[in-house]
Enzyme design. Structure first.
Site, PDB file in Angstrom:
ATOM      1  N   GLU A   1      50.543  63.351  13.022  1.00  0.00           N
ATOM      2  CA  GLU A   1      49.365  62.514  13.287  1.00  0.00           C
ATOM      3  C   GLU A   1      49.892  61.280  14.009  1.00  0.00           C
ATOM      4  O   GLU A   1      50.569  60.441  13.412  1.00  0.00           O
ATOM      5  CB  GLU A   1      48.671  62.155  11.970  1.00  0.00           C
ATOM      6  CG  GLU A   1      48.111  63.405  11.275  1.00  0.00           C
ATOM      7  CD  GLU A   1      47.497  63.149   9.896  1.00  0.00           C
ATOM      8  OE1 GLU A   1      46.976  64.102   9.317  1.00  0.00           O
ATOM      9  OE2 GLU A   1      47.554  62.012   9.407  1.00  0.00           O
TER      10      GLU A   1
ATOM     11  N   CYS B   1      44.957  53.863  13.410  1.00  0.00           N
ATOM     12  CA  CYS B   1      45.136  54.746  14.565  1.00  0.00           C
ATOM     13  C   CYS B   1      43.799  55.135  15.183  1.00  0.00           C
ATOM     14  O   CYS B   1      43.739  55.499  16.340  1.00  0.00           O
ATOM     15  CB  CYS B   1      45.901  55.990  14.146  1.00  0.00           C
ATOM     16  SG  CYS B   1      45.038  56.897  12.854  1.00  0.00           S
TER      17      CYS B   1
ATOM     18  N   GLU C   1      48.426  52.597  24.175  1.00  0.00           N
ATOM     19  CA  GLU C   1      48.046  52.157  22.831  1.00  0.00           C
ATOM     20  C   GLU C   1      48.646  50.772  22.565  1.00  0.00           C
ATOM     21  O   GLU C   1      49.849  50.567  22.711  1.00  0.00           O
ATOM     22  CB  GLU C   1      48.562  53.137  21.774  1.00  0.00           C
ATOM     23  CG  GLU C   1      48.125  52.746  20.366  1.00  0.00           C
ATOM     24  CD  GLU C   1      48.772  53.592  19.266  1.00  0.00           C
ATOM     25  OE1 GLU C   1      50.004  53.745  19.263  1.00  0.00           O
ATOM     26  OE2 GLU C   1      48.030  54.074  18.388  1.00  0.00           O
TER      27      GLU C   1
ATOM     28  N   LYS D   1      59.726  59.150   3.147  1.00  0.00           N
ATOM     29  CA  LYS D   1      60.364  57.987   3.790  1.00  0.00           C
ATOM     30  C   LYS D   1      59.244  57.058   4.199  1.00  0.00           C
ATOM     31  O   LYS D   1      58.603  57.241   5.234  1.00  0.00           O
ATOM     32  CB  LYS D   1      61.141  58.472   5.019  1.00  0.00           C
ATOM     33  CG  LYS D   1      62.426  57.727   5.318  1.00  0.00           C
ATOM     34  CD  LYS D   1      62.247  56.271   5.677  1.00  0.00           C
ATOM     35  CE  LYS D   1      61.850  56.017   7.103  1.00  0.00           C
ATOM     36  NZ  LYS D   1      61.271  54.678   7.284  1.00  0.00           N
TER      37      LYS D   1
HETATM   38  P1  NAD Z   1      56.682  54.506  13.924  1.00  0.00           P
HETATM   39  O1  NAD Z   1      56.612  55.820  14.599  1.00  0.00           O
HETATM   40  O2  NAD Z   1      57.509  53.436  14.511  1.00  0.00           O
HETATM   41  O3  NAD Z   1      57.246  54.690  12.437  1.00  0.00           O
HETATM   42  C1  NAD Z   1      56.646  55.586  11.536  1.00  0.00           C
HETATM   43  C2  NAD Z   1      57.693  56.062  10.538  1.00  0.00           C
HETATM   44  O4  NAD Z   1      58.686  56.817  11.226  1.00  0.00           O
HETATM   45  C3  NAD Z   1      58.444  54.917   9.850  1.00  0.00           C
HETATM   46  O5  NAD Z   1      58.670  55.299   8.513  1.00  0.00           O
HETATM   47  C4  NAD Z   1      59.751  54.850  10.631  1.00  0.00           C
HETATM   48  O6  NAD Z   1      60.814  54.332   9.901  1.00  0.00           O
HETATM   49  C5  NAD Z   1      59.977  56.327  10.938  1.00  0.00           C
HETATM   50  N1  NAD Z   1      60.805  56.587  12.114  1.00  0.00           N
HETATM   51  C6  NAD Z   1      60.918  55.846  13.243  1.00  0.00           C
HETATM   52  N2  NAD Z   1      61.755  56.473  14.114  1.00  0.00           N
HETATM   53  C7  NAD Z   1      62.175  57.616  13.523  1.00  0.00           C
HETATM   54  C8  NAD Z   1      63.042  58.672  13.909  1.00  0.00           C
HETATM   55  N3  NAD Z   1      63.638  58.687  15.101  1.00  0.00           N
HETATM   56  N4  NAD Z   1      63.238  59.696  13.056  1.00  0.00           N
HETATM   57  C9  NAD Z   1      62.607  59.721  11.850  1.00  0.00           C
HETATM   58  N5  NAD Z   1      61.786  58.736  11.420  1.00  0.00           N
HETATM   59  C10 NAD Z   1      61.558  57.704  12.249  1.00  0.00           C
HETATM   60  O7  NAD Z   1      55.186  54.048  13.717  1.00  0.00           O
HETATM   61  P2  NAD Z   1      54.668  52.685  13.081  1.00  0.00           P
HETATM   62  O8  NAD Z   1      54.937  51.572  14.038  1.00  0.00           O
HETATM   63  O9  NAD Z   1      55.170  52.584  11.682  1.00  0.00           O
HETATM   64  O10 NAD Z   1      53.079  52.945  12.984  1.00  0.00           O
HETATM   65  C11 NAD Z   1      52.183  52.681  14.016  1.00  0.00           C
HETATM   66  C12 NAD Z   1      51.909  53.930  14.797  1.00  0.00           C
HETATM   67  O11 NAD Z   1      51.443  54.957  13.938  1.00  0.00           O
HETATM   68  C13 NAD Z   1      50.819  53.762  15.830  1.00  0.00           C
HETATM   69  O12 NAD Z   1      51.201  54.425  17.004  1.00  0.00           O
HETATM   70  C14 NAD Z   1      49.626  54.469  15.212  1.00  0.00           C
HETATM   71  O13 NAD Z   1      48.669  54.943  16.114  1.00  0.00           O
HETATM   72  C15 NAD Z   1      50.300  55.576  14.499  1.00  0.00           C
HETATM   73  N6  NAD Z   1      49.452  56.109  13.427  1.00  0.00           N
HETATM   74  C16 NAD Z   1      48.826  57.313  13.605  1.00  0.00           C
HETATM   75  C17 NAD Z   1      47.986  57.813  12.612  1.00  0.00           C
HETATM   76  C18 NAD Z   1      47.245  59.127  12.759  1.00  0.00           C
HETATM   77  O14 NAD Z   1      46.691  59.606  11.773  1.00  0.00           O
HETATM   78  N7  NAD Z   1      47.177  59.719  13.943  1.00  0.00           N
HETATM   79  C19 NAD Z   1      47.804  57.093  11.442  1.00  0.00           C
HETATM   80  C20 NAD Z   1      48.468  55.867  11.301  1.00  0.00           C
HETATM   81  C21 NAD Z   1      49.286  55.382  12.298  1.00  0.00           C
HETATM   82  O1  6OD Z   2      41.691  58.814   6.561  1.00  0.00           O
HETATM   83  C1  6OD Z   2      42.677  59.539   6.693  1.00  0.00           C
HETATM   84  O2  6OD Z   2      42.824  60.585   6.024  1.00  0.00           O
HETATM   85  C2  6OD Z   2      43.715  59.201   7.658  1.00  0.00           C
HETATM   86  N1  6OD Z   2      44.727  60.079   7.780  1.00  0.00           N
HETATM   87  C3  6OD Z   2      43.619  58.049   8.365  1.00  0.00           C
HETATM   88  C4  6OD Z   2      44.531  57.636   9.355  1.00  0.00           C
HETATM   89  C5  6OD Z   2      44.386  56.411   9.875  1.00  0.00           C
HETATM   90  C6  6OD Z   2      45.273  55.898  10.849  1.00  0.00           C
HETATM   91  O3  6OD Z   2      45.702  54.790  10.876  1.00  0.00           O
END
Ligand code: NAD
Ligand code: 6OD
Length: 480
Positions: A248, A282, A384, A172
């Protein structure tokens, strides 16, 4: 003609579903219309994945899977420009960033997962009385839910090891960035994956494809990247079935700069860690702790870098910085610019909306913001923001720096800047995070553990860590 992105189920694109817009954040123009998967389409996708596991895919040997993954990597390279164009149109990021980070890493993710499985043995213990060995079985049908910031990189980071270890996946992608996952479906099919091994369901989270996937009774595990509170909602959704999860999540990452740091390379590194992808990684630094003696110099250096950022179209060679992903995300980031003001922060530079010319006014542009004059309990230091922002705070001693950096509910990443390597190792190792960099930022070895603690996630992926999440061991004990 407007492009239409469809769900990919059981080896083909399927027509139908409520449509939504895929918008280019550079100027607000329409990239494509997307058909959302309803409960029935998600169910068909899960059933197709199960059928693949019980059929042709289940008969693939490890060597067959390794060869398939290598062909996928080759096909990604063959269709590099299409993937690049899709990623750039969905995210608005500068072309060199999408080229060197996102699409390049997609191929690398498949090759790393192939290498992992190609070299795999089994855990075994031989004594005078017994031989124990653990075979690893795939989890089964894995739901893969990913965000919009590095869409293809983050999708392939999870899909590659899942397929390498014999799982079938239903992915998804984010509603903001559906295009590259759709192309990946074609690529994986072209490389020879049996129907049902890789399925794509488009849509949103609650009440939509995300929720339908996480509540589906025949999904065996969920791997998710996204916001911490979404992780929490997914945990609740899978709790009745006690499913394994790999999360993550968000970060509020600290940089710690000691007064012996090499100033020029440190300011370079800090600028990269704060402003890359308009702060939408992130791992980006949003808290900078600087030893008092060099505070003003570091603050001035970083402010200068912020002023040198150039906003513009992704294919303009002058552009360093793209827009935020959406108007909604811009509202969130701008709300923190207002909170900073209410909290009495001193704005070093930026903090508004840049002038980008009439053509781009429909885009979700923001200026960076650098703040001083706040303490660790301020909201802009604890929450964040996920934009091109950082709060800079002075410290005096190493102990104080460690305490301040670790004073966060998140625990994703940190960066330590010093030329005293003993201190560097000591402080980097004391950071309560999943990834701690010393004199660099976001330098990756795909075999090393990636993930976070606290609000930043559950588990680690990468190398052996992915192997452990995507498989279940069965220990066989033979009496000798
Ligand atoms: P989000 O959590 O809003 O959405 C991520 C995904 O989850 C999307 O595909 C969304 O449609 C889906 N989703 C949302 N609510 C859901 C639910 N209740 N059930 C199932 N699926 C659901 O995140 P975003 O705004 O797309 O991305 C930004 C966030 O992602 C930031 O907080 C960032 O730090 C985090 N992030 C973390 C990492 C990591 O590796 N730790 C990497 C990239 C982004
Ligand atoms: O580099 C990666 O493997 C990874 N998972 C990065 C995540 C970045 C977050 O936005």
């Amino acid at each position: 003609m407007t492009r239409l992105l469809q769900n990919f189920v059981g080896g083909s694109f399927v027509a139908g579903g409520e449509e939504f817009d895929d918008v280019n954040p550079v100027d607000g123009s329409l990239v494509a219309r997307v058909q959302a998967a309803d409960q029935e389409v998600v169910d068909r996708a899960v059933r197709a994945a199960r059928a693949a596991l019980d059929g042709a895919w289940g008969r693939f040997t490890a060597a067959d899977r390794v060869a398939l993954l290598r062909r996928v990597a080759d096909r990604i390279e063959a269709r590099f420009d299409e993937l690049l164009a899709a990623e750039v149109a969905d995210t608005g990021k500068p072309v060199p960033l999408a080229r060197d980070l996102d699409v390049t890493r997609a191929a690398a993710n498949f090759r790393a997962a192939a290498d992992l499985v190609a070299g795999l043995g089994v855990d075994s213990f031989l004594t005078e009385t017994a031989l124990n060995y653990a075979v690893r079985r795939p989890l089964g049908v894995v739901g893969v839910i990913v965000p919009w910031n590095l869409p293809l990189l983050l999708l392939t980071w999870k899909v590659a090891p899942a397929l390498a270890t014999g799982n079938a996946v239903v992915v998804k992608p984010s509603e903001e960035t559906p295009a590259s996952a759709t192309l990946l479906a074609e690529i994986i099919a072209e490389a020879g994956a049996p129907a049902g091994v890789f399925n794509v369901v488009h849509g949103f989270g609650p009440g939509s494809a995300g929720e339908f996937l996480t509540t589906h009774p025949d999904v065996d595990g969920i791997t998710f990247t996204g916001e911490s509170r979404t992780g929490s909602a997914i945990m609740k959704a899978v709790a009745p079935r006690v499913l394994p999860v790999s999360f993550e999540l968000g970060g509020k990452n600290a940089a710690v700069v000691f007064d012996d740091a090499d100033l020029e390379s440190t300011v370079d590194g800090l600028a990269r860690s704060v402003f890359t992808n308009t702060g939408q990684v992130c791992l980006c630094t949003e808290r900078v702790y600087v030893q008092r003696g060099i505070f003003d110099e570091v603050a001035a250096g970083l402010a200068k870098r912020a002023q040198e950022l150039r906003f513009g179209r992704p294919d303009d060679p002058e552009t360093t910085t793209g827009p935020l992903i959406s108007q909604g995300h811009r509202e969130k980031v701008l709300s923190y610019y207002a909170i900073a003001e209410q909290e009495g922060a001193r704005l070093l530079t930026g903090g508004g909306i840049p002038s980008v010319g009439e053509e781009l006014t429909g885009g979700s542009w923001v200026e960076p913001a650098l703040w001083t004059g706040v303490g660790n309990s301020a909201r802009i230091v604890q929450e964040e923001i996920f934009g091109p922002v950082a709060a800079l705070m002075p410290f005096d001693t190493e102990e104080e720096a460690i305490r301040l950096a670790n004073d966060s509910p998140y625990g994703l990443a940190a960066a330590v800047w010093t030329t005293d390597l003993q201190r560097g190792h000591r402080v980097a190792g004391a950071m309560r995070v999943g990834m701690s960099w010393l004199n660099t930022w976001y330098l990756r070895d795909l075999r090393s553990p990636f993930g976070g603690s606290g609000l930043s996630g559950i588990g680690r992926e990468g190398g052996a860590h992915s192997l452990h999440f995507y498989t279940e061991p069965t220990n066989v004990c033979v009496k000798l």
